[in-house]
Motif scaffolding. Structure first.
Motif, PDB file in Angstrom:
ATOM      1  N   MET A 156       0.832  -1.189   0.000  1.00  0.00           N
ATOM      2  CA  MET A 156       0.000   0.000   0.000  1.00  0.00           C
ATOM      3  C   MET A 156       0.873   1.247   0.000  1.00  0.00           C
ATOM      4  N   LEU A 157       0.469   2.234  -0.770  1.00  0.00           N
ATOM      5  CA  LEU A 157       1.132   3.531  -0.757  1.00  0.00           C
ATOM      6  C   LEU A 157       0.069   4.573  -0.445  1.00  0.00           C
ATOM      7  N   VAL A 158       0.299   5.370   0.598  1.00  0.00           N
ATOM      8  CA  VAL A 158      -0.651   6.387   1.023  1.00  0.00           C
ATOM      9  C   VAL A 158      -0.101   7.760   0.662  1.00  0.00           C
ATOM     10  N   LEU A 159      -0.854   8.521  -0.122  1.00  0.00           N
ATOM     11  CA  LEU A 159      -0.447   9.854  -0.554  1.00  0.00           C
ATOM     12  C   LEU A 159      -1.095  10.894   0.344  1.00  0.00           C
ATOM     13  N   LEU A 160      -0.280  11.702   1.015  1.00  0.00           N
ATOM     14  CA  LEU A 160      -0.766  12.687   1.975  1.00  0.00           C
ATOM     15  C   LEU A 160      -0.412  14.100   1.532  1.00  0.00           C
ATOM     16  N   PRO A 161      -1.231  15.089   1.911  1.00  0.00           N
ATOM     17  CA  PRO A 161      -0.819  16.482   1.742  1.00  0.00           C
ATOM     18  C   PRO A 161       0.125  16.846   2.877  1.00  0.00           C
ATOM     19  N   PRO A 162       0.899  17.916   2.734  1.00  0.00           N
ATOM     20  CA  PRO A 162       1.696  18.396   3.861  1.00  0.00           C
ATOM     21  C   PRO A 162       0.803  19.236   4.764  1.00  0.00           C
ATOM     22  N   SER A 163       1.378  19.865   5.756  1.00  0.00           N
ATOM     23  CA  SER A 163       0.663  20.868   6.544  1.00  0.00           C
ATOM     24  C   SER A 163       1.271  22.228   6.209  1.00  0.00           C
ATOM     25  N   GLU A 164       0.441  23.258   6.203  1.00  0.00           N
ATOM     26  CA  GLU A 164       0.978  24.599   5.957  1.00  0.00           C
ATOM     27  C   GLU A 164       1.868  25.021   7.126  1.00  0.00           C
ATOM     28  N   GLY A 165       1.366  24.867   8.341  1.00  0.00           N
ATOM     29  CA  GLY A 165       2.193  25.132   9.499  1.00  0.00           C
ATOM     30  C   GLY A 165       3.129  23.964   9.750  1.00  0.00           C
ATOM     31  N   LYS A 166       4.310  24.269  10.249  1.00  0.00           N
ATOM     32  CA  LYS A 166       5.307  23.215  10.458  1.00  0.00           C
ATOM     33  C   LYS A 166       6.055  23.454  11.753  1.00  0.00           C
ATOM     34  N   ALA A 167       6.561  22.389  12.329  1.00  0.00           N
ATOM     35  CA  ALA A 167       7.399  22.502  13.518  1.00  0.00           C
ATOM     36  C   ALA A 167       8.718  23.163  13.144  1.00  0.00           C
ATOM     37  N   SER A 168       9.416  23.664  14.148  1.00  0.00           N
ATOM     38  CA  SER A 168      10.711  24.276  13.884  1.00  0.00           C
ATOM     39  C   SER A 168      11.729  23.229  13.456  1.00  0.00           C
ATOM     40  N   SER A 169      12.766  23.677  12.779  1.00  0.00           N
ATOM     41  CA  SER A 169      13.776  22.756  12.267  1.00  0.00           C
ATOM     42  C   SER A 169      14.560  22.067  13.377  1.00  0.00           C
ATOM     43  N   LEU A 213       7.973  22.147  -2.301  1.00  0.00           N
ATOM     44  CA  LEU A 213       9.429  22.258  -2.361  1.00  0.00           C
ATOM     45  C   LEU A 213      10.105  20.943  -2.713  1.00  0.00           C
ATOM     46  N   TRP A 214       9.715  19.854  -2.080  1.00  0.00           N
ATOM     47  CA  TRP A 214      10.428  18.574  -2.232  1.00  0.00           C
ATOM     48  C   TRP A 214       9.788  17.631  -3.243  1.00  0.00           C
ATOM     49  N   GLY A 215       8.616  17.957  -3.726  1.00  0.00           N
ATOM     50  CA  GLY A 215       7.897  17.043  -4.615  1.00  0.00           C
ATOM     51  C   GLY A 215       7.125  16.032  -3.795  1.00  0.00           C
ATOM     52  N   ALA A 216       7.848  15.096  -3.196  1.00  0.00           N
ATOM     53  CA  ALA A 216       7.262  14.129  -2.269  1.00  0.00           C
ATOM     54  C   ALA A 216       8.389  13.548  -1.429  1.00  0.00           C
ATOM     55  N   VAL A 217       8.099  13.285  -0.158  1.00  0.00           N
ATOM     56  CA  VAL A 217       9.099  12.725   0.754  1.00  0.00           C
ATOM     57  C   VAL A 217       8.457  11.656   1.631  1.00  0.00           C
ATOM     58  N   ARG A 218       9.276  10.743   2.121  1.00  0.00           N
ATOM     59  CA  ARG A 218       8.845   9.781   3.139  1.00  0.00           C
ATOM     60  C   ARG A 218       8.845  10.480   4.491  1.00  0.00           C
ATOM     61  N   VAL A 258      -3.089   2.133  -3.942  1.00  0.00           N
ATOM     62  CA  VAL A 258      -2.678   3.523  -3.740  1.00  0.00           C
ATOM     63  C   VAL A 258      -3.865   4.240  -3.092  1.00  0.00           C
ATOM     64  N   LEU A 259      -3.668   4.718  -1.875  1.00  0.00           N
ATOM     65  CA  LEU A 259      -4.711   5.442  -1.147  1.00  0.00           C
ATOM     66  C   LEU A 259      -4.382   6.926  -1.217  1.00  0.00           C
ATOM     67  N   ASP A 260      -5.193   7.666  -1.946  1.00  0.00           N
ATOM     68  CA  ASP A 260      -4.912   9.074  -2.243  1.00  0.00           C
ATOM     69  C   ASP A 260      -5.742   9.972  -1.336  1.00  0.00           C
ATOM     70  N   LEU A 261      -5.086  10.602  -0.368  1.00  0.00           N
ATOM     71  CA  LEU A 261      -5.749  11.484   0.591  1.00  0.00           C
ATOM     72  C   LEU A 261      -5.333  12.934   0.411  1.00  0.00           C
ATOM     73  N   ARG A 262      -4.767  13.272  -0.744  1.00  0.00           N
ATOM     74  CA  ARG A 262      -4.266  14.622  -0.987  1.00  0.00           C
ATOM     75  C   ARG A 262      -5.395  15.618  -1.236  1.00  0.00           C
ATOM     76  N   SER A 263      -5.126  16.878  -0.923  1.00  0.00           N
ATOM     77  CA  SER A 263      -6.017  17.957  -1.311  1.00  0.00           C
ATOM     78  C   SER A 263      -5.813  18.247  -2.796  1.00  0.00           C
ATOM     79  N   ALA A 264      -6.724  19.021  -3.381  1.00  0.00           N
ATOM     80  CA  ALA A 264      -6.723  19.234  -4.831  1.00  0.00           C
ATOM     81  C   ALA A 264      -5.421  19.833  -5.342  1.00  0.00           C
ATOM     82  N   ALA A 265      -4.851  20.796  -4.616  1.00  0.00           N
ATOM     83  CA  ALA A 265      -3.627  21.451  -5.081  1.00  0.00           C
ATOM     84  C   ALA A 265      -2.482  20.456  -5.223  1.00  0.00           C
ATOM     85  N   TYR A 266      -2.385  19.512  -4.299  1.00  0.00           N
ATOM     86  CA  TYR A 266      -1.296  18.537  -4.331  1.00  0.00           C
ATOM     87  C   TYR A 266      -1.605  17.374  -5.268  1.00  0.00           C
TER      88      TYR A 266
END
Length: 260
Positions: free
Chosen positions: A1-14, A115-120, A163-171
């Motif tokens: 199974m491959l799950v496709l997720l959107p990112p979050s706009e807000g992010k934790a600090s580096s 920025l990254w395209g897609a990441v694990r 393939v489980l696609d949970l992305r928002s439309a933009a992604y």
């Protein structure tokens, strides 16, 4: 199974970890495209801060995000699963998964990114701000920019399973499964049960819970029909629409009572 997720706009600090190592990121076929976006984004944010804020679609209160992007190559990096926050990721709660479910998350979750395209979720990245809707001067709209490199890389990443696609439309615009891959893809909407209207906040929370449920249960549906049964077994109320013709994804509607 491959799950496709959107990112979050807000992010934790580096944080204070070692800086980004682009060559260590998953899906190395995306590396040239990532470098191009990274170069453009850093250059934009190192110049006119007001212009960068406008390009990135940031409010005045988020002006500090521009300065953060300037330091992307030297800022500390953390696993993407720690960087991404927000409603979906709070409900998914990767940190509290048991070891077996955590290994599945590392293997099966793929987060899309302007920025990254897609990441694990295990890929180490710095905190950043760059949505898929951004249009960079030399690259154009990122949703369109990513289509060609994604079309080369993602079919292989999808393997031969669900393939489980949970992305928002933009992604979702950055890669649309086609042909045989599409036939084993399921997209998910979250609907208010009495009204059948799409919900907003609870949409993200429910999607996070669905992924957590699948990871924790050990369920391994091989295709959309098996996913439908697995979700029902896990207690979700789900309606399904099989594609009208071959080469199209399934559509699953998860019904919820809350709409907040």
């Amino acid at each position: 199974m491959l799950v496709l997720l959107p990112p979050s706009e807000g992010k934790a600090s580096s944080g204070r970890g070692a800086p980004l190592k682009p060559e260590s990121l998953s899906l190395p076929g995306l590396a040239p495209a990532r470098e191009a976006v990274l170069d453009e984004l850093v250059e934009l944010c190192a110049g006119d801060a007001e212009k960068a804020r406008e390009v990135l679609g940031l409010s005045e209160g988020l002006r500090g995000e521009v300065a953060k992007n300037v330091e992307l190559r030297t800022a500390g990096a953390r696993p993407a699963g720690e960087i991404y926050t927000g409603v979906l990721y709070d409900a998914l709660d990767l940190a509290s998964l048991d070891p077996a479910a955590g290994k599945r998350a590392a293997r099966e979750l793929l987060v899309f990114s302007g920025l990254w395209g897609a990441v694990r979720v295990t890929d180490r990245i710095p905190s950043y701000r760059c949505s898929m809707g951004v249009k960079l001067r030399g690259l154009g709209a990122l949703g369109a920019y990513w289509r060609a490199p994604m079309a080369e890389v993602l079919p292989r990443a999808a393997g031969t399973g669900l393939v489980l696609d949970l992305r928002s439309a933009a992604y979702a615009a950055a890669w649309k499964p086609k042909g045989e891959v599409a036939s084993r893809t399921a997209t998910v909407r979250v609907l208010h049960a009495p009204t059948r209207k799409v919900v907003s906040h609870f949409n993200k929370a429910t999607k996070g819970r669905i992924v957590r449920s699948l990871l924790s249960s050990g369920s391994a549906p091989e295709g959309p029909a098996e996913l439908l049964e697995a979700l029902r077994d896990l207690g979700y109320e789900v309606e399904a629409q099989a594609p009208a013709k071959a080469g199209k994804p399934w559509s699953l509607d998860v019904l919820v009572a809350e709409v907040h």
